[in-house]
Motif scaffolding. Structure first.
Motif, PDB file in Angstrom:
ATOM      1  N   VAL A 257       0.861  -1.185   0.000  1.00  0.00           N
ATOM      2  CA  VAL A 257       0.000   0.000   0.000  1.00  0.00           C
ATOM      3  C   VAL A 257       0.897   1.234   0.000  1.00  0.00           C
ATOM      4  CG1 VAL A 257      -1.767   1.309   1.263  1.00  0.00           C
ATOM      5  CG2 VAL A 257      -1.856  -1.198   1.225  1.00  0.00           C
ATOM      6  N   ALA A 258       0.674   2.135  -0.940  1.00  0.00           N
ATOM      7  CA  ALA A 258       1.480   3.354  -1.033  1.00  0.00           C
ATOM      8  C   ALA A 258       0.901   4.428  -0.112  1.00  0.00           C
ATOM      9  CB  ALA A 258       1.499   3.867  -2.467  1.00  0.00           C
ATOM     10  N   PHE A 259       1.775   5.037   0.682  1.00  0.00           N
ATOM     11  CA  PHE A 259       1.409   6.148   1.556  1.00  0.00           C
ATOM     12  C   PHE A 259       2.182   7.378   1.107  1.00  0.00           C
ATOM     13  CE2 PHE A 259       0.197   2.520   4.042  1.00  0.00           C
ATOM     14  CZ  PHE A 259      -0.920   2.942   4.760  1.00  0.00           C
ATOM     15  N   TYR A 260       1.535   8.529   1.210  1.00  0.00           N
ATOM     16  CA  TYR A 260       2.119   9.789   0.785  1.00  0.00           C
ATOM     17  C   TYR A 260       2.027  10.783   1.931  1.00  0.00           C
ATOM     18  CZ  TYR A 260       0.858   7.441  -3.545  1.00  0.00           C
ATOM     19  OH  TYR A 260       0.695   6.515  -4.528  1.00  0.00           O
ATOM     20  N   LYS A 261       3.091  11.497   2.183  1.00  0.00           N
ATOM     21  CA  LYS A 261       3.080  12.491   3.249  1.00  0.00           C
ATOM     22  C   LYS A 261       2.355  13.735   2.763  1.00  0.00           C
ATOM     23  CE  LYS A 261       6.049  14.664   6.661  1.00  0.00           C
ATOM     24  NZ  LYS A 261       7.416  14.813   7.145  1.00  0.00           N
ATOM     25  N   GLY A 262       1.243  14.065   3.423  1.00  0.00           N
ATOM     26  CA  GLY A 262       0.536  15.298   3.112  1.00  0.00           C
ATOM     27  C   GLY A 262       1.257  16.476   3.746  1.00  0.00           C
ATOM     28  N   ASN A 263       1.590  16.320   5.024  1.00  0.00           N
ATOM     29  CA  ASN A 263       2.376  17.278   5.788  1.00  0.00           C
ATOM     30  C   ASN A 263       2.811  16.578   7.071  1.00  0.00           C
ATOM     31  OD1 ASN A 263       0.281  17.606   7.800  1.00  0.00           O
ATOM     32  ND2 ASN A 263      -0.753  18.989   6.401  1.00  0.00           N
ATOM     33  N   ASP A 264       3.285  17.305   8.051  1.00  0.00           N
ATOM     34  CA  ASP A 264       3.772  16.670   9.278  1.00  0.00           C
ATOM     35  C   ASP A 264       2.670  16.007  10.096  1.00  0.00           C
ATOM     36  OD1 ASP A 264       6.379  17.365   8.716  1.00  0.00           O
ATOM     37  OD2 ASP A 264       6.317  19.205   9.913  1.00  0.00           O
ATOM     38  N   LEU A 265       1.423  16.367   9.856  1.00  0.00           N
ATOM     39  CA  LEU A 265       0.308  15.846  10.642  1.00  0.00           C
ATOM     40  C   LEU A 265      -0.580  14.854   9.897  1.00  0.00           C
ATOM     41  CD1 LEU A 265      -0.828  19.246  12.195  1.00  0.00           C
ATOM     42  CD2 LEU A 265       0.620  17.502  13.253  1.00  0.00           C
ATOM     43  N   VAL A 266      -0.498  14.856   8.577  1.00  0.00           N
ATOM     44  CA  VAL A 266      -1.426  14.077   7.750  1.00  0.00           C
ATOM     45  C   VAL A 266      -0.681  13.219   6.738  1.00  0.00           C
ATOM     46  CG1 VAL A 266      -3.318  14.241   6.070  1.00  0.00           C
ATOM     47  CG2 VAL A 266      -3.214  15.851   7.979  1.00  0.00           C
ATOM     48  N   TRP A 267      -1.108  11.959   6.645  1.00  0.00           N
ATOM     49  CA  TRP A 267      -0.630  11.047   5.608  1.00  0.00           C
ATOM     50  C   TRP A 267      -1.809  10.681   4.719  1.00  0.00           C
ATOM     51  CZ3 TRP A 267       4.189   8.915   4.446  1.00  0.00           C
ATOM     52  CH2 TRP A 267       5.233   9.362   5.253  1.00  0.00           C
ATOM     53  N   LEU A 268      -1.509  10.334   3.472  1.00  0.00           N
ATOM     54  CA  LEU A 268      -2.525  10.054   2.474  1.00  0.00           C
ATOM     55  C   LEU A 268      -2.309   8.670   1.874  1.00  0.00           C
ATOM     56  CD1 LEU A 268      -2.049  13.453   0.602  1.00  0.00           C
ATOM     57  CD2 LEU A 268      -3.736  12.974   2.374  1.00  0.00           C
ATOM     58  N   ALA A 269      -3.387   8.074   1.405  1.00  0.00           N
ATOM     59  CA  ALA A 269      -3.314   6.820   0.657  1.00  0.00           C
ATOM     60  C   ALA A 269      -4.488   6.797  -0.313  1.00  0.00           C
ATOM     61  CB  ALA A 269      -3.367   5.612   1.583  1.00  0.00           C
TER      62      ALA A 269
END
Length: 182
Positions: free
Chosen positions: A156-168
């Protein structure tokens, strides 16, 4: 200057309705700060907004919603427009959290986390923040724990949105536990 209202207006323009502000976005979601400034100034309530106000909102946004580079600005996540902000996959923390309504919790546990009209699923690094987000939809939200590192190891690929939020793009239900039902 009401910076909260300005931030909401900028978010709306950059995430949901750039055409209403006649903004010309490139393929990465970038818009000239000058173009955004002029578009905002055309509205009577923002006629006195200045470029430094836009920079201030971008730098002080509590959730790191905006990015500025080379005299351009973009919203980092939460888009409802067909534009997909390209992000490089990253190594998420061991656990991430997602607050949701009691009504949606069972469907998520059966079908996984889906973006539901957004481009990505949003997950918080902090359970309190996830519950705060969940309270937008339910006064007694359910806290879901996502085994992010395990999911990443399984592809599963995860992407850093910012220091508080991750995206998938999607999280399979087997990586999700119900942490707390209020």
């Amino acid at each position: 200057m009401d910076y909260i209202k300005l931030s909401k207006t900028m978010s709306y323009a950059l995430r949901h309705a750039p055409w209403e502000y006649e903004l010309e976005m490139d393929e990465g979601g970038w818009v000239s700060i000058i173009q955004l400034l002029h578009s905002l100034q055309e509205e009577q309530k923002w006629s006195d907004v200045k470029a430094e106000n836009i920079y201030y909102v971008a730098k002080t946004s509590d959730k790191g919603r905006f990015e500025i580079a080379d005299s351009k600005i973009r919203a980092l996540y939460g888009h409802s427009i067909p534009l997909r902000i390209i992000k490089a996959p990253g190594e998420p923390p061991q656990l991430l959290y997602h607050g949701t309504s009691r009504q949606e919790a069972d469907a998520i546990m059966a079908n996984g986390l889906e973006p539901r009209g957004r481009q990505y699923v949003h997950m918080a690094v902090d359970p309190k923040m996830a519950l705060q987000v969940g309270k937008r939809r339910d006064n007694k939200p359910v806290l879901l724990t996502i085994k992010a590192r395990e999911a990443r190891q399984d592809g599963v690929a995860f992407y850093k949105g910012n220091d508080l939020v991750w995206l998938a793009e999607f999280v399979v239900a087997k990586y999700i536990d119900i942490e707390e039902k209020n």
